[in-house]
Enzyme design. Structure first.
Site, PDB file in Angstrom:
ATOM      1  N   ASP A 156     -37.531   2.002  -4.767  1.00  0.00           N
ATOM      2  CA  ASP A 156     -36.348   1.754  -3.987  1.00  0.00           C
ATOM      3  C   ASP A 156     -35.925   0.443  -3.843  1.00  0.00           C
ATOM      4  OD1 ASP A 156     -34.037   2.589  -1.833  1.00  0.00           O
ATOM      5  OD2 ASP A 156     -35.080   4.281  -2.633  1.00  0.00           O
ATOM      6  N   HIS A 159     -31.748   0.758   2.416  1.00  0.00           N
ATOM      7  CA  HIS A 159     -32.060   1.924   1.880  1.00  0.00           C
ATOM      8  C   HIS A 159     -33.560   2.504   1.640  1.00  0.00           C
ATOM      9  CE1 HIS A 159     -31.740   4.901  -1.697  1.00  0.00           C
ATOM     10  NE2 HIS A 159     -30.711   5.521  -0.840  1.00  0.00           N
ATOM     11  N   SER A 184     -30.442  10.958  -1.903  1.00  0.00           N
ATOM     12  CA  SER A 184     -31.458   9.684  -1.502  1.00  0.00           C
ATOM     13  C   SER A 184     -32.317  10.198  -0.404  1.00  0.00           C
ATOM     14  CB  SER A 184     -30.899   8.548  -1.175  1.00  0.00           C
ATOM     15  OG  SER A 184     -30.255   8.057  -2.403  1.00  0.00           O
TER      16      SER A 184
END
Length: 1307
Positions: free
Chosen positions: A84, A308, A497
């Site tokens: 990620d 994120h 996600s």
């Protein structure tokens, strides 16, 4: 990257009003003001409990029930790798596991964005190191360094900051170090200017030369201060980095003090060994760690390119010992953070990062990765091959790592699943996003609970080659931890996600249970258990896959049915001649049955190293079934360790037109049917509507839409069609309704984005809207209309589609300049159409060839595939000249627009200015990376990787295309007849074509003397790019060029146009009446010409030789040509190059030249507006040469005098010398401005001498803008310091190491 849709920021208006009423009750007056009261509002009902369990949902998937029943099955003993944007070890819940172990056991930045070149090795002298920034770095006495060697480098803080943090820190730095000081200086400068103007007014008009300069200087200071504020640009802090080995591990220090005080900097060991991390500064709260590679020559600073990854990791495995309700799915699991997002290209993943990440999890001596979560991905044009796909195949099928990935946020249309779930083999678990009723209440504060459903934007299956794409679905939203640099403790994010780490956490729980029970498992057995126990929902099958994951059922299923021969076996399914992963029939008329051959092959985990006995003993008997009456398949299949084939027959007759149908052929172990499906053949068929009204029109009756409702219409697009217009009309609702229109056609070997249109529309009652998008004839069109998942009211919509056709004879038009005219035939194939053809050019393209190329082995652990397979890289260097400020887009056509499907690992390019400062980067998708460049020389370095050097050697002559956006679009003339085009007659206007009619269109080449094209420096072989369009319809012409998913790749009625430059316009030759038609005779040279040429040759060598030799030649020339100014000037240049010791000689030589030039004729010549003499051009050349000689002599004389006088205190400077300098300046200004490049160096010094530092700084700044060099920068900071603008001088000085790096930034 699966960018989360921040739905929490878009709460419905009704919800907002509800929340206001909850907070303020009836305390709202008629004026809208809040009334205060000291009494608590009474309530008849007790307040409800906050549904904290819905913030990070775990009940829906059985996580809570599993851990309540089996507390130790919480992920302990499991390692989850997070591919990620990087995970913050300081974020809440990411410090320890449920057993008290370190939560994040390794942090890696695989992208290279955090790399620092520390190949420069030095030793300390008296405890001090000379850093590459120029600072003296004091080594703390506490450091232990047996070798005494230090590796040094420099890193800019902003290069590792995520964009939002960079913006915050930049703002804070400006407020702290700039704004207050700058505002005071501006106010002071304006007061001084007003005082000068007041003084001038009181003394009357006019004023002497110095008074005019005083006013001009005051004005210049105000102007420059305002410009500095407007153009404020902060490159950020430049930190010295020091790496050394303490005898046990590599350690690194980052000098965040920016003063060389290493004791107060960040001092860390390699994270994997000591788990040390620290905030870069107290203000940024940006937590970093370090790794060291290549024997200390590369320092890897590991941070985060966005928030994120931390959010994803928190969903998968956060552990809150004091507040278990906030836990992630597998709180006992440990995390390996691997950053695949590259901070240099807006957190986009790169081939290099993905390859390094996969190499790390394949095999390393420090830990075994059990599960991968990857909430990143893109769409690929094909999935049958690609370097990254090959490595991913090894990760799962050779090394046994279970890989979970997000399906994508590209729905609601079908076939929108991206890669990795759509890799070349169906080995990765793809996850769709689901929202539950509890999530609606806790996360989105909705007034009403709606039934659970897939999110509208969640990508749908199948893949283009027939696989499900979506394996299961999971909750796709959560409010949980984010990095500390955001200054938030938690945040709502949603997307696939978020669904993917939920599933990865569930897999962690499963693996934890199996390890504790000592039950053998493989990626295949775990995946089959998840699929066979998932909860099938009453929602879109393409969004949910097998259903909502149920972790407790999966664990119990694996425990109950462990030990089968198939547990270590993957059944590879290949269908048809193209060996697809499933059956997907879409671009067909569906008029008759088809038979498809299916091949199934058993493959053991790590097949090449499996024991022969395992292969020999493998034998299974399957019973097969399919619940769809339109599919026929054999009832059974016997299989040993080899592939078997069978036929599947599909009969679409009898199925309703305009729909999509899905089923599977399921295979069960005949001896253990209860264990569930062993393998399946997914079958998706589209039965399109073929018969359209009039051959081009389709409409549907009004359809009812509830929250999350999706309606699909499949139409066979007429073969002639080039665009479609869709009209939507809403009814039966008094409120505004929000709909998503998603139109998709699938073109073979092209991504879903190739022929796609997406639009969110809001429609009131009885309102309608018409949308226009491109289509391609012969491909089935899915017209998908969806109601947003959170809509609280029902509505109806009528849909109609009109197809249009204006098809040119050439899909891509190329016009050669030497041909002048290009014909294109346009046909209206479906219906009468109005045309108004237009052609315009938008970009200039040039092709660069490599100036240098080299193939090298990378080596090192991070660039070596297990089994000793080193990665090689090819570095190509290109030289780019920008003649004027422009927006450019580098593009490597051979490698562009492919990433996961590319044959190579990387196609990253870095662009540097002449000082090696990094100006910008780009990767696979070239259209995303445009740079605005100033005039100058640049270097582009392209990086390509592969483990086979022979493949890289073939690319050593790889061309690079650079697109430059034209300052203004260039329109081409368009005609409807050839003669009109030849004679520049009447241009094409609008006309109507009847059905089937063909109209020729003639394009003429542009004039290369056009003011927009003239300055481009065009050369033969270069091209101008643009578009050609035909339709008159304004809706078509104004169709949007981008949507939620980026630019629209295929625009309606726009066709690529390329104009190739084959020759350049020649200057017109003058013609004379005599000698016409005869060759001009060569002029015979005389001895005088020879002597003149000899003189010029000697003159040219005067400045090139050493001082003594140059002086001798100068004397020889002057002896024979005493009036030759060029020789005098050459001698002046030679003397001036000698430095300070020659200043007196320079002044004397310059005076001699000045005295030899008669300025009166020069002034008279330049004062004349028009010279009508026959030899005017020759006279002008002679005058320009004399003037330039005079100006250079005066400039060098004045500069030498300024250098001498600047060494004296202002009070001791002779007035006579100052007056001489005034005279020199005045004399120069008779001919040119002070900013002229021939004299600006003198004026910069002269204004300094005279105390006009504002004027001096203005000239130096222009020199910097022309070319930023170390000398110019030093002069500018000196000028700013003299004026008291220390804030500006400090800003420039602090960023000096970033403007002038010692080497190119590493890839």
């Amino acid at each position: 990257m699966r960018s989360p849709v921040k739905e929490g920021l878009r709460i419905l208006q009704r919800t907002c009003l509800h929340r206001i009423s909850v907070f303020f009750g009836n305390n709202l007056s008629s004026a809208g003001k809040i009334r205060t009261t000291t009494k608590m509002a009474s309530t008849t009902e007790p307040l409800g409990e906050f549904p904290s369990w819905g913030l990070l949902p775990r009940k829906e998937t059985g996580v809570v029930s599993l851990i309540n029943k089996y507390p130790n099955y919480d992920g302990r003993g499991v390692v989850i790798a997070i591919f990620d944007s990087g995970v913050d070890p300081g974020a809440p819940g990411l410090q320890v596991t449920t057993e008290g172990k370190v939560k994040i056991i390794d942090r890696i930045d695989a992208s290279g964005a955090g790399d620092v070149d520390t190949s420069t090795v030095v030793e300390a002298s008296e405890g001090v190191i000379a850093g590459l920034s120029g600072r003296k770095l004091k080594v703390p006495e506490s450091w232990v360094n047996p070798s005494g060697k230090y590796h040094i480098g420099v890193k800019g803080a902003y290069t590792i900051y995520p964009q939002r943090l960079r913006e915050r820190v930049l703002k804070e730095r400006k407020e702290k170090n700039w704004d207050t000081v700058h505002k005071a200086l501006v106010a002071e400068a304006q007061r001084k200017l007003q005082a000068v103007e007041t003084n001038k007014s009181s003394n009357g008009n006019g004023g002497n030369y110095l008074e005019k300069l005083t006013k001009e200087d005051a004005e210049s200071r105000v102007t420059q201060l305002n410009a500095l504020e407007k153009k404020y640009y902060d490159l950020g802090p430049a930190y010295d980095c020091v790496v050394y080995h303490d005898g046990e591990m590599w350690r690194a220090c980052i000098d965040t003090s920016e003063r060389g005080e290493l004791e107060s900097g960040i001092h860390l060991g390699e994270y994997r060994l000591c788990h040390q991390w620290s905030s870069l500064t107290e203000a940024d709260q940006y937590n970093i760690s370090v790794n060291v590679h290549n024997d200390g020559n590369i320092l890897e600073i590991v941070g985060m390119c966005s928030s994120h990854g931390t959010h994803v990791a928190s969903i998968a495995s956060a552990n809150f010992p004091d507040n278990p309700e906030r836990n992630g799915i597998a709180p006992g699991a440990q995390i390996v953070s691997i950053t695949i997002g590259d901070n240099r290209i807006s957190s986009m993943e790169t081939g290099t990062a993905l390859a390094r990440a996969m190499i790390r999890v394949m095999e390393n001596p420090y830990y075994k990765v059990d599960v991968i979560n990857m909430s990143y991905g893109e769409h690929a044009h094909w999935c049958s091959s690609g370097r990254l796909g090959e490595l991913a195949h090894e990760v799962v099928n050779k090394y046994g790592v279970i890989w979970v990935a997000s399906a994508g946020n590209h729905g609601p249309a079908l076939a929108t699943v991206g890669v990795p779930p759509d890799f070349q083999n169906d080995s990765i678990i793809g996850v769709g996003a689901y929202v539950s009723p509890d999530m609606m209440t806790a996360e989105y504060s909705m007034i009403e609970k709606l039934p659970g459903c897939p999110y509208t934007w969640s990508s749908r299956g199948p893949t283009a080659d027939g696989a499900r794409g979506v394996t299961v679905c999971a909750p796709g939203g959560a409010i949980t931890s984010v990095p500390r640099f955001t200054l938030h403790s938690n945040q709502l994010m949603n997307g696939t996600s978020m669904a993917s780490p939920h599933t990865a956490g569930c897999v962690g729980l499963i693996v934890s249970a199996l390890k504790q029970k000592s039950i053998p498992y493989s990626p295949y057995s775990v995946r089959r258990a998840i699929e066979n126990t998932a909860l099938t929902l009453d929602v879109d099958i393409f969004a949910q896959g097998h259903g909502l994951i149920q972790v407790q059922h999966a664990v119990e299923h694996l425990i109950q049915y462990s030990g089968g021969v198939e547990d270590k076996v993957h059944f590879a399914v290949e269908c048809g001649s193209e060996r697809t992963k499933g059956i997907h029939l879409r671009n067909w008329p569906a008029l008759k049955p088809v038979d498809v051959s299916v091949t199934v092959e058993p493959k053991l985990l790590n097949d090449t190293k499996a024991e022969p006995s395992e292969k020999l003993s493998f034998c299974m008997e399957f019973v097969m079934t399919c619940d769809a009456p339109w599919v026929r398949a054999p009832p059974c299949l016997q299989m040993s360790y080899m592939f078997r084939s069978f036929q599947v027959s599909i009969d679409p007759r009898g199925l309703n037109r305009g729909g999509v149908y899905f089923t599977t052929v399921k295979a069960y172990n005949a001896s253990n049917v209860e264990k569930g499906v062993m393998f399946e053949v997914p079958i998706t068929i589209v039965v399109p509507t073929v018969d359209l009204l009039h051959g081009y029109f389709y409409s549907s009756a009004a359809e009812v839409f509830r929250a999350g409702c999706v309606r699909r219409h499949f139409l066979q697009v007429p073969i002639e069609s080039t665009w479609a217009s869709v009209t939507l009309k809403a009814s039966h609702s008094e409120k505004c309704q929000r709909f998503t229109l998603h139109a998709v056609q699938l073109k073979p070997s092209c991504s879903v984005k190739t022929l796609e249109y997406y639009k969110v529309v809001n429609l009131g009652c009885n309102e309608s809207t018409t949308l226009v998008f491109a289509v391609r004839g012969g491909y089935t069109l899915e017209l998908c209309l969806a109601r947003w998942w959170s809509s609280l009211v029902e509505g109806q919509v009528e849909t109609s589609v009109d197809f249009h056709s204006l098809r040119p004879s050439q899909e891509e038009v190329t016009l050669l300049c030497n041909e002048g005219i290009q014909r294109i035939d346009v046909r209206a194939g479906l219906r009468p159409e109005e045309i108004a053809p237009q052609a315009c050019l938008k970009h200039h393209t040039q092709v660069l060839m490599p100036a240098d190329s080299k193939v090298e082995v990378l080596g090192g652990a991070r660039d070596t595939v297990p089994d000793s397979r080193p990665i090689y890289h090819l570095i190509l260097s290109y030289s780019l000249t920008v003649t004027k400020a422009a927006e450019v887009t580098p593009k490597c056509s051979l490698l562009s627009d492919v990433l996961y499907e590319s044959a190579f690992e990387s196609q990253l390019w870095l662009l540097f200015d002449h000082n090696k400062q990094l100006m910008g980067c780009g990767d696979a998708y070239s259209h995303k990376y445009s740079l605005k460049l100033e005039k100058g020389e640049y270097t582009i370095r392209l990086h390509v990787r592969h483990e086979r050097p022979d493949l890289l050697e073939k690319l050593t002559d790889l061309p690079l295309t650079v697109l430059t956006k034209l300052t203004q679009e260039v329109k081409l003339d368009v005609y409807t007849s050839f003669n009109a085009a030849v004679a520049s007659g009447k241009k094409a206007h609008s006309l109507t074509l009847s059905t089937g009619a063909v109209q020729p269109i003639y394009l003429t080449a542009p004039s290369l003397s056009d003011k927009t094209l003239k300055g481009l420096g065009l050369t033969p072989g270069q091209a101008l790019l643009g578009t050609l369009s035909f339709a008159k319809d304004e809706l078509v012409r104004k169709a949007v060029s981008s949507h939620k998913f980026g630019r629209i790749r295929t625009m309606p009625d726009q066709y690529p146009l390329r104009v190739v430059v084959t020759e350049l316009p020649c200057k017109k030759r003058s013609t004379t009446s005599s000698g016409t038609g005869t060759e001009e005779k060569k002029e015979t040279k005389t001895h005088a010409d020879y002597l003149e040429a000899l003189r010029d040759l000697q003159t040219a060598w005067i400045a090139k030789l050493d001082s003594e030799s140059g002086e001798q030649i100068h004397r020889e020339v002057m002896a024979t040509h005493p009036d030759h100014l060029a020789a005098q000037l050459a001698r002046l240049q030679a003397l001036d190059a000698g430095g300070a010791q020659n200043r007196a000689l320079v002044i004397a030589q310059a005076k001699q030249i000045v005295s030899a030039v008669d300025t009166a004729p020069l002034l008279a010549f330049y004062g004349t507006k028009t010279d009508t003499r026959s030899d005017a051009a020759k006279i002008k050349t002679q005058m320009d040469k004399q003037r330039n000689t005079l100006l250079e002599a005066l400039s060098r004389q004045g500069s030498a005098m300024c250098s001498d006088i600047l060494q004296l205190p202002a009070s001791e400077r002779p007035q006579e010398t100052l007056e001489q300098l005034d005279n020199i300046a005045t004399e120069i200004l008779k001919f040119v401005e002070a900013s002229d490049s021939k004299v600006n160096s003198f004026f910069a010094s002269y204004y300094q001498v005279r105390g006009f530092d504002g004027l001096s700084a203005r000239i130096i700044l222009r020199q910097c803008e022309e070319k930023w060099t170390r000398d110019n920068e030093a002069k500018l900071t000196d000028a700013y310091t003299r004026m008291g603008w220390t804030h500006a001088a400090s800003l420039i000085a602090s960023t000096h190491p970033l403007r002038f790096p010692t080497s190119f930034a590493p890839f």
